[in-house]
Motif scaffolding. Sequence first.
Motif, short mmCIF file in Angstrom:
data_model
loop_
_atom_site.label_atom_id
_atom_site.label_comp_id
_atom_site.label_asym_id
_atom_site.label_seq_id
_atom_site.Cartn_x
_atom_site.Cartn_y
_atom_site.Cartn_z
N SER A 197 0.85 -1.19 0.00
CA SER A 197 0.00 0.00 0.00
C SER A 197 0.89 1.25 0.00
O SER A 197 1.95 1.25 0.63
N PRO A 198 0.45 2.30 -0.69
CA PRO A 198 1.23 3.54 -0.69
C PRO A 198 1.45 4.09 0.71
O PRO A 198 2.54 4.57 1.03
N THR A 199 0.45 4.00 1.56
CA THR A 199 0.58 4.51 2.93
C THR A 199 1.64 3.73 3.70
O THR A 199 2.51 4.32 4.35
N LYS A 200 1.58 2.41 3.61
CA LYS A 200 2.55 1.58 4.32
C LYS A 200 3.96 1.83 3.77
O LYS A 200 4.93 1.91 4.54
N ALA A 201 4.08 1.98 2.46
CA ALA A 201 5.38 2.24 1.86
C ALA A 201 5.93 3.59 2.31
O ALA A 201 7.11 3.74 2.61
N TRP A 202 5.06 4.59 2.39
CA TRP A 202 5.49 5.93 2.80
C TRP A 202 5.91 5.95 4.27
O TRP A 202 6.96 6.47 4.62
N VAL A 203 5.08 5.35 5.13
CA VAL A 203 5.37 5.33 6.57
C VAL A 203 6.67 4.59 6.86
O VAL A 203 7.44 4.98 7.74
N LYS B 85 9.28 7.73 -0.91
CA LYS B 85 9.51 9.10 -0.48
C LYS B 85 8.66 10.01 -1.36
O LYS B 85 8.67 9.87 -2.59
N ILE B 86 7.92 10.91 -0.73
CA ILE B 86 7.07 11.84 -1.46
C ILE B 86 7.46 13.25 -1.06
O ILE B 86 7.42 13.59 0.13
N GLU B 87 7.83 14.05 -2.04
CA GLU B 87 8.13 15.46 -1.81
C GLU B 87 7.07 16.28 -2.53
O GLU B 87 6.99 16.23 -3.77
N ALA B 88 6.26 16.98 -1.76
CA ALA B 88 5.18 17.80 -2.32
C ALA B 88 4.71 18.75 -1.24
O ALA B 88 4.99 18.55 -0.05
N SER B 89 3.95 19.74 -1.64
CA SER B 89 3.39 20.65 -0.64
C SER B 89 2.32 19.90 0.16
O SER B 89 1.77 18.90 -0.29
N VAL B 90 2.04 20.38 1.33
CA VAL B 90 1.03 19.76 2.19
C VAL B 90 -0.32 19.77 1.48
O VAL B 90 -1.05 18.77 1.51
N LEU B 91 -0.66 20.87 0.82
CA LEU B 91 -1.94 20.93 0.10
C LEU B 91 -2.01 19.89 -1.00
O LEU B 91 -3.05 19.26 -1.20
N ASP B 92 -0.92 19.70 -1.74
CA ASP B 92 -0.90 18.68 -2.79
C ASP B 92 -1.08 17.29 -2.21
O ASP B 92 -1.81 16.46 -2.76
N LEU B 93 -0.42 17.02 -1.08
CA LEU B 93 -0.57 15.71 -0.44
C LEU B 93 -2.02 15.48 -0.01
O LEU B 93 -2.56 14.38 -0.20
N LEU B 94 -2.66 16.48 0.54
CA LEU B 94 -4.05 16.34 0.97
C LEU B 94 -4.98 16.12 -0.22
O LEU B 94 -5.89 15.30 -0.16
N ARG B 95 -4.73 16.85 -1.31
CA ARG B 95 -5.55 16.68 -2.51
C ARG B 95 -5.40 15.27 -3.08
O ARG B 95 -6.38 14.62 -3.43
N LEU B 96 -4.17 14.80 -3.18
CA LEU B 96 -3.92 13.46 -3.72
C LEU B 96 -4.57 12.39 -2.85
O LEU B 96 -5.13 11.42 -3.34
N ARG B 97 -4.51 12.58 -1.56
CA ARG B 97 -5.09 11.62 -0.63
C ARG B 97 -6.61 11.52 -0.84
O ARG B 97 -7.19 10.43 -0.79
N LYS B 98 -7.26 12.64 -1.12
CA LYS B 98 -8.71 12.63 -1.34
C LYS B 98 -9.06 11.90 -2.63
O LYS B 98 -10.11 11.28 -2.72
N VAL B 99 -8.21 12.02 -3.62
CA VAL B 99 -8.48 11.37 -4.91
C VAL B 99 -8.27 9.86 -4.80
O VAL B 99 -9.00 9.06 -5.33
N LEU B 100 -7.20 9.48 -4.10
CA LEU B 100 -6.86 8.06 -4.00
C LEU B 100 -7.61 7.42 -2.88
O LEU B 100 -7.85 6.29 -2.80
#
Length: 113
Positions: free
Chosen positions: A87-93, A98-113
């Motif tokens: 899972s992307p979450t498990k891989a990230w944690v 590694k994900i480099e993005a603004s906090v707003l971009d991360l929140l937007r992507l999370r809502k889509v996925l």
Amino acid sequence: MATVEQCEAALADLVSRLDEVDPGKWAQHAVNRTISCHISDLGVSYASRLSKNGVAPFTPTGDPKSAQVRLTVSASDLIDLAADRLSPTKAWVSGRLKIEASVLDLLRLRKVL
């Protein structure tokens, strides 16, 4: 270790899966952003563009740092992400993604996925 060709196929699979996201939900949360995926153990990078219309296919790039959303992952982890074995979450944690993005971009992507 996975090959470059396997990684390209995995990226294409991920784009196909993202194309299946409900278009209304996607349009509501997605914004125009450049995205790169650097495959750390192979030393190759790919770029794409997110927009309200979806995700463009990934193409080789020489400069992954210029993207607004930057992913770094190993070849085998990319294959596992594309195959839903990781899972992307498990891989990230766990630091495998590694994900480099603004906090707003991360929140937007999370809502889509």
